[in-house]
Design a protein around this motif. Sequence first.
Motif, PDB file in Angstrom:
ATOM      1  N   VAL A   1       0.838  -1.201   0.000  1.00  0.00           N
ATOM      2  CA  VAL A   1       0.000   0.000   0.000  1.00  0.00           C
ATOM      3  C   VAL A   1       0.877   1.257   0.000  1.00  0.00           C
ATOM      4  CG1 VAL A   1      -1.484   1.383   1.518  1.00  0.00           C
ATOM      5  CG2 VAL A   1      -2.077  -0.991   1.005  1.00  0.00           C
ATOM      6  N   SER A   2       0.599   2.177  -0.916  1.00  0.00           N
ATOM      7  CA  SER A   2       1.299   3.464  -0.965  1.00  0.00           C
ATOM      8  C   SER A   2       0.270   4.595  -1.062  1.00  0.00           C
ATOM      9  CB  SER A   2       2.220   3.540  -2.189  1.00  0.00           C
ATOM     10  OG  SER A   2       3.163   2.495  -2.187  1.00  0.00           O
ATOM     11  N   PHE A   3       0.498   5.660  -0.289  1.00  0.00           N
ATOM     12  CA  PHE A   3      -0.314   6.876  -0.436  1.00  0.00           C
ATOM     13  C   PHE A   3       0.428   8.019   0.246  1.00  0.00           C
ATOM     14  CE2 PHE A   3      -1.778   4.843   3.474  1.00  0.00           C
ATOM     15  CZ  PHE A   3      -1.803   5.889   4.389  1.00  0.00           C
ATOM     16  N   HIS A   4      -0.024   9.237  -0.001  1.00  0.00           N
ATOM     17  CA  HIS A   4       0.612  10.370   0.678  1.00  0.00           C
ATOM     18  C   HIS A   4      -0.467  11.323   1.193  1.00  0.00           C
ATOM     19  CE1 HIS A   4      -0.078  12.042  -3.379  1.00  0.00           C
ATOM     20  NE2 HIS A   4      -0.233  13.168  -2.732  1.00  0.00           N
ATOM     21  N   LEU A   5      -0.030  12.234   2.036  1.00  0.00           N
ATOM     22  CA  LEU A   5      -0.947  13.211   2.634  1.00  0.00           C
ATOM     23  C   LEU A   5      -0.272  14.573   2.576  1.00  0.00           C
ATOM     24  CD1 LEU A   5      -3.652  13.421   4.279  1.00  0.00           C
ATOM     25  CD2 LEU A   5      -2.265  13.220   6.343  1.00  0.00           C
ATOM     26  N   ASP A   6      -1.010  15.571   2.082  1.00  0.00           N
ATOM     27  CA  ASP A   6      -0.469  16.929   2.025  1.00  0.00           C
ATOM     28  C   ASP A   6      -1.009  17.753   3.177  1.00  0.00           C
ATOM     29  OD1 ASP A   6       0.954  16.378  -0.283  1.00  0.00           O
ATOM     30  OD2 ASP A   6      -0.638  17.072  -1.625  1.00  0.00           O
ATOM     31  N   LYS A   7      -0.321  18.844   3.460  1.00  0.00           N
ATOM     32  CA  LYS A   7      -0.713  19.701   4.579  1.00  0.00           C
ATOM     33  C   LYS A   7      -2.125  20.246   4.378  1.00  0.00           C
ATOM     34  CE  LYS A   7       1.150  23.291   7.558  1.00  0.00           C
ATOM     35  NZ  LYS A   7       0.840  22.482   8.730  1.00  0.00           N
ATOM     36  N   GLY A   8      -2.945  20.114   5.404  1.00  0.00           N
ATOM     37  CA  GLY A   8      -4.279  20.719   5.384  1.00  0.00           C
ATOM     38  C   GLY A   8      -5.330  19.985   4.576  1.00  0.00           C
TER      39      GLY A   8
ATOM     40  N   LYS B   1       0.622  13.967  20.106  1.00  0.00           N
ATOM     41  CA  LYS B   1       1.129  15.333  19.938  1.00  0.00           C
ATOM     42  C   LYS B   1       1.158  15.713  18.455  1.00  0.00           C
ATOM     43  CE  LYS B   1       5.542  16.467  20.562  1.00  0.00           C
ATOM     44  NZ  LYS B   1       6.562  17.207  20.076  1.00  0.00           N
ATOM     45  N   ASP B   2       1.828  14.909  17.622  1.00  0.00           N
ATOM     46  CA  ASP B   2       1.955  15.217  16.194  1.00  0.00           C
ATOM     47  C   ASP B   2       0.918  14.468  15.358  1.00  0.00           C
ATOM     48  OD1 ASP B   2       4.280  16.753  16.694  1.00  0.00           O
ATOM     49  OD2 ASP B   2       5.462  14.916  16.810  1.00  0.00           O
ATOM     50  N   ILE B   3       0.663  13.225  15.736  1.00  0.00           N
ATOM     51  CA  ILE B   3      -0.326  12.409  15.032  1.00  0.00           C
ATOM     52  C   ILE B   3      -1.314  11.885  16.076  1.00  0.00           C
ATOM     53  CG2 ILE B   3      -0.696  10.419  13.524  1.00  0.00           C
ATOM     54  CD1 ILE B   3       2.210  10.560  12.674  1.00  0.00           C
TER      55      ILE B   3
ATOM     56  N   CYS C   1      -3.739  19.031  21.417  1.00  0.00           N
ATOM     57  CA  CYS C   1      -2.331  19.374  21.168  1.00  0.00           C
ATOM     58  C   CYS C   1      -2.096  19.931  19.761  1.00  0.00           C
ATOM     59  CB  CYS C   1      -1.435  18.144  21.366  1.00  0.00           C
ATOM     60  SG  CYS C   1      -1.243  17.669  23.082  1.00  0.00           S
ATOM     61  N   TYR C   2      -3.197  20.211  19.043  1.00  0.00           N
ATOM     62  CA  TYR C   2      -3.097  20.693  17.663  1.00  0.00           C
ATOM     63  C   TYR C   2      -2.179  19.803  16.828  1.00  0.00           C
ATOM     64  CZ  TYR C   2      -5.517  25.018  18.983  1.00  0.00           C
ATOM     65  OH  TYR C   2      -6.463  25.921  19.409  1.00  0.00           O
ATOM     66  N   PRO C   3      -2.543  18.534  16.656  1.00  0.00           N
ATOM     67  CA  PRO C   3      -1.667  17.626  15.910  1.00  0.00           C
ATOM     68  C   PRO C   3      -1.592  18.011  14.433  1.00  0.00           C
ATOM     69  CG  PRO C   3      -3.806  16.620  16.230  1.00  0.00           C
ATOM     70  CD  PRO C   3      -3.812  17.895  17.030  1.00  0.00           C
ATOM     71  N   GLU C   4      -0.496  17.620  13.789  1.00  0.00           N
ATOM     72  CA  GLU C   4      -0.350  17.883  12.353  1.00  0.00           C
ATOM     73  C   GLU C   4      -1.230  16.948  11.546  1.00  0.00           C
ATOM     74  OE1 GLU C   4       3.251  19.456   9.853  1.00  0.00           O
ATOM     75  OE2 GLU C   4       3.897  17.847  11.154  1.00  0.00           O
ATOM     76  N   ILE C   5      -1.359  15.711  12.048  1.00  0.00           N
ATOM     77  CA  ILE C   5      -2.166  14.717  11.342  1.00  0.00           C
ATOM     78  C   ILE C   5      -3.210  14.140  12.306  1.00  0.00           C
ATOM     79  CG2 ILE C   5      -2.152  12.478  10.150  1.00  0.00           C
ATOM     80  CD1 ILE C   5       0.772  13.056   9.390  1.00  0.00           C
ATOM     81  N   LEU C   6      -4.446  14.119  11.854  1.00  0.00           N
ATOM     82  CA  LEU C   6      -5.512  13.519  12.653  1.00  0.00           C
ATOM     83  C   LEU C   6      -6.055  12.321  11.877  1.00  0.00           C
ATOM     84  CD1 LEU C   6      -7.503  13.676  15.069  1.00  0.00           C
ATOM     85  CD2 LEU C   6      -8.990  15.007  13.593  1.00  0.00           C
ATOM     86  N   ILE C   7      -6.037  11.160  12.518  1.00  0.00           N
ATOM     87  CA  ILE C   7      -6.597   9.967  11.882  1.00  0.00           C
ATOM     88  C   ILE C   7      -7.966   9.718  12.505  1.00  0.00           C
ATOM     89  CG2 ILE C   7      -6.314   7.489  11.523  1.00  0.00           C
ATOM     90  CD1 ILE C   7      -3.268   7.975  11.944  1.00  0.00           C
ATOM     91  N   ALA C   8      -8.991   9.699  11.661  1.00  0.00           N
ATOM     92  CA  ALA C   8     -10.346   9.477  12.173  1.00  0.00           C
ATOM     93  C   ALA C   8     -10.830   8.127  11.655  1.00  0.00           C
ATOM     94  CB  ALA C   8     -11.262  10.599  11.705  1.00  0.00           C
TER      95      ALA C   8
ATOM     96  N   ILE D   1      -6.145  15.477   7.669  1.00  0.00           N
ATOM     97  CA  ILE D   1      -6.976  14.383   8.195  1.00  0.00           C
ATOM     98  C   ILE D   1      -6.908  13.158   7.282  1.00  0.00           C
ATOM     99  CG2 ILE D   1      -9.339  13.663   8.766  1.00  0.00           C
ATOM    100  CD1 ILE D   1      -9.975  16.522   9.539  1.00  0.00           C
ATOM    101  N   ILE D   2      -6.722  11.992   7.904  1.00  0.00           N
ATOM    102  CA  ILE D   2      -6.948  10.734   7.191  1.00  0.00           C
ATOM    103  C   ILE D   2      -8.248  10.181   7.741  1.00  0.00           C
ATOM    104  CG2 ILE D   2      -6.146   8.378   6.773  1.00  0.00           C
ATOM    105  CD1 ILE D   2      -3.304   9.373   7.112  1.00  0.00           C
ATOM    106  N   PHE D   3      -9.229  10.052   6.864  1.00  0.00           N
ATOM    107  CA  PHE D   3     -10.581   9.722   7.300  1.00  0.00           C
ATOM    108  C   PHE D   3     -10.921   8.326   6.789  1.00  0.00           C
ATOM    109  CE2 PHE D   3     -15.167   9.877   7.232  1.00  0.00           C
ATOM    110  CZ  PHE D   3     -15.468  10.646   8.337  1.00  0.00           C
ATOM    111  N   ILE D   4     -11.170   7.408   7.711  1.00  0.00           N
ATOM    112  CA  ILE D   4     -11.435   6.023   7.320  1.00  0.00           C
ATOM    113  C   ILE D   4     -12.919   5.745   7.426  1.00  0.00           C
ATOM    114  CG2 ILE D   4     -11.028   3.627   7.984  1.00  0.00           C
ATOM    115  CD1 ILE D   4      -8.443   4.454   9.055  1.00  0.00           C
TER     116      ILE D   4
END
Length: 346
Positions: free
Chosen positions: A28-35, A91-93, A172-179, A209-212
């Motif tokens: 599996v490959s994917f990427h995530l950009d800011k915002g 903190k970050d994720i 903590c205002y994380p950079e990445i949020l996984i939902a 956000i990575i939204f599942i």
Amino acid sequence: MGERILDVKNLKINFHTYAGDVKAIRDVSFHLDKGETLAIVGESGSGKSVTTKSLMGLLANNAEVVGGSIMYRGEDLLKKTEKEMQEIRGKDIAMIFQDPMTSLDPTMKIGRQIAEPLMIHKNVDKKKAWAQALEILKLVGIANAEERINDYPHQFSGGQRQRIVIAIALVCYPEILIADEPTTALDVTIQAQILNLMKELQQKIETSIIFITHDLGVVAGMADRVAVMYAGQIIEYGTVDEIFYNPKHPYTWGLLNSMPTLSSTKLEAIPGTPPDLLDPPKGDPFAARNPYAMKIDAEKQPPFFKVSDTHYAATWLLHKDAPKITPPDEILRRQKIWQEMQAAAK
């Protein structure tokens, strides 16, 4: 093109079981950009949650990452120790889980549960942490937050508990949020509120956000890009409009065809079941359930064919020598809207 903050490449994860190794995640490959918001969509068991748990370093004891990398800020998360991951986690994720009741400690006031990440990760003193906890409690829309901050989880409704879980994840205002299916247990009106809330908060704190979800309907108003997963692989990805109005993989057609719409009264289920990942098929994993399958589908795994700069699908139907087929009526209806959208954009 935004600033890329996460890059997952060729991730492979096996689960060791008594019956043998289950190949749960297969390249599996994917990427995530800011915002941005990336939605990962697929049936239960397609590998969505396993993929995202690997980002958090939260895999089960019998899971083993057998290949690939997860690059975050130039460092491979798979090479980090548990102690290093504890620094990043929360903190970050950060992650919002499906069931808020299992994420909350029933013996602890919710104010303390929200304030704790700040005290641990950001060394904020107790008084300041409580003040910030109160702020974020108001931000996620809990009424009478000043009084409620001293309540326990069982004193809140399901929708309110989900808001509290979101507050803990975002404090903590994380950079990445996984939902991970954050609205599954909620009724439709509360679901819409929670999704709107996540969009609003995302703009305020610039979280990616990575939204599942298994529900494509939820994705429409939420995501910028969509990755469709099947049998431990990503089989199609594109912008939200490309996946909704110009899908190319028969599995994506099946998912869209099984969604209720105003024009269709009959819901189509995808026949059959996903393949056994103890012994994955050598061809296209969807071949056995695919009404358009060709001989090659049983023999060779399809590569990704490029539909546009942002849209790729792994199906032999996109090969130049493949026969021309007519998609289901619902997909044709969507493609017509897509053509109109394209014409209007010119």
